[in-house]
Design a protein around this motif. Structure first.
Motif, short mmCIF file in Angstrom:
data_model
loop_
_atom_site.label_atom_id
_atom_site.label_comp_id
_atom_site.label_asym_id
_atom_site.label_seq_id
_atom_site.Cartn_x
_atom_site.Cartn_y
_atom_site.Cartn_z
N THR A 181 0.99 -1.01 -0.08
CA THR A 181 0.10 -0.06 -0.06
C THR A 181 1.17 1.36 -0.36
O THR A 181 2.07 1.27 -0.11
CB THR A 181 -1.04 -0.05 0.77
N VAL A 236 0.69 -0.13 -5.05
CA VAL A 236 -1.02 -0.91 -5.45
C VAL A 236 -0.78 1.09 -5.03
O VAL A 236 -1.53 1.18 -4.03
CB VAL A 236 -1.35 -1.71 -4.71
N PHE A 239 -3.93 4.05 -5.45
CA PHE A 239 -4.97 4.61 -4.70
C PHE A 239 -5.87 4.01 -6.37
O PHE A 239 -5.82 4.43 -7.01
CB PHE A 239 -4.90 6.15 -4.80
N LYS A 240 -7.10 3.66 -6.01
CA LYS A 240 -7.67 3.50 -7.36
C LYS A 240 -8.40 4.77 -7.59
O LYS A 240 -8.53 5.36 -7.64
CB LYS A 240 -9.48 2.28 -6.66
N THR A 241 -8.23 4.71 -9.02
CA THR A 241 -8.53 5.46 -9.90
C THR A 241 -10.61 6.20 -10.14
O THR A 241 -11.45 4.79 -9.94
CB THR A 241 -8.00 5.37 -11.49
N VAL A 242 -10.33 7.49 -9.37
CA VAL A 242 -11.96 7.67 -9.16
C VAL A 242 -12.04 8.60 -10.46
O VAL A 242 -11.75 10.31 -10.72
CB VAL A 242 -12.03 7.87 -7.99
N GLN A 254 -0.41 7.40 -7.06
CA GLN A 254 0.68 5.98 -6.86
C GLN A 254 1.11 6.36 -5.29
O GLN A 254 2.10 5.34 -4.64
CB GLN A 254 1.46 5.78 -7.77
N GLU A 295 -10.43 4.27 0.09
CA GLU A 295 -11.12 2.94 -0.59
C GLU A 295 -11.36 2.15 -0.17
O GLU A 295 -11.15 2.02 1.50
CB GLU A 295 -10.11 2.64 -1.20
N SER A 340 -14.85 -3.07 -2.53
CA SER A 340 -14.59 -2.27 -4.13
C SER A 340 -15.05 -1.36 -3.94
O SER A 340 -14.77 -1.38 -5.30
CB SER A 340 -15.61 -4.16 -4.74
N PHE A 367 -16.17 3.00 -2.30
CA PHE A 367 -15.01 4.66 -1.54
C PHE A 367 -15.89 4.47 -0.79
O PHE A 367 -17.32 4.58 -0.59
CB PHE A 367 -14.62 5.25 -2.52
#
Length: 216
Positions: free
Chosen positions: A11, A87, A89-92, A118, A138, A141, A143
């Motif tokens: 992370t 890994v 941060f999930k693209t939003v 990143q 996050e 699955s 936010f």
């Protein structure tokens, strides 16, 4: 047989923690010539980074060189190659942010194209005109979102997110109470600069705990 490829497993907070520990070793190397002291610092770092986490054998091999770094150049090279294992941060998308804050009229959105996913453990941006901060983490699955108002100017204190001494602002958040029409307010001091805060977050669980606490 080809070389095994290790998938990203760190992370952003993991990386920041390892970075912090690398600096601990480098400080010892530059402040003392006592080999026993340096050996003791290496041992503490090994216990905190290697022994306190559940790494696979291959993942541990990636991190192990940290313990043996001998100078700043070597330390920087180690940290640079470690970034490929983060890994992000999930693209939003902007549309998703609007849905997370759907009750917010004229929502001021961040410039997502300039975000380095990143290197953030959580997404945060301000609407200076309203003295309002928006935050997203996050969760499973998807936010989880949080908004609050902050004081101005900042003061010195401990941030509730990164737990570092910094310039902080008081963030006021509120959630609906059990009785209709009532609200419970939470007051917390967090970094005035959320970008700096992200650089100082070394435990993502503390951030998640903060979110859970102020949204109940």
């Amino acid at each position: 047989m080809g070389k095994q490829v290790i998938e990203p497993f760190l992370t952003v907070a993991n990386y920041r923690f390892i970075e912090q520990q690398a600096h601990k070793i480098l400080r010892a190397l530059t402040t003392t010539k006592d080999k026993n002291v340096i050996l003791a610092v290496r041992g503490i770092v090994k216990a905190d980074v290697i022994d306190s986490f559940t790494w696979s054998e291959e993942e541990e091999k990636v991190i192990q060189p940290l313990i043996d770094i001998t100078d700043r150049t070597e330390g920087e090279a180690f940290l640079e190659q470690l970034t490929s294992y983060i890994v992000p941060f999930k693209t939003v998308e902007a549309s998703k942010l609007k849905s997370l804050f759907k009750k917010e009229k004229k929502l001021k959105l961040p410039t997502l194209e300039e975000m380095d996913f990143q290197h953030i453990s959580y997404l945060a941006w301000d609407d200076p005109g309203k003295l309002r901060r928006y935050m997203v983490i996050e969760q499973d699955s998807g936010f989880k979102a949080l908004k609050g108002t902050f004081t101005h100017p900042s003061t010195k204190g401990i941030c509730a997110l990164c737990n570092q001494h910094s310039d902080v602002v008081r963030l006021t958040t509120s959630v609906k109470g059990e009785v209709p029409g009532t609200f419970t307010k939470h007051y917390n001091y967090i970094c005035a600069d959320s970008q700096l805060c992200n650089q100082q977050v070394t435990d993502i669980e503390k951030v998640r705990t903060f979110f859970d606490r102020v949204t109940k």
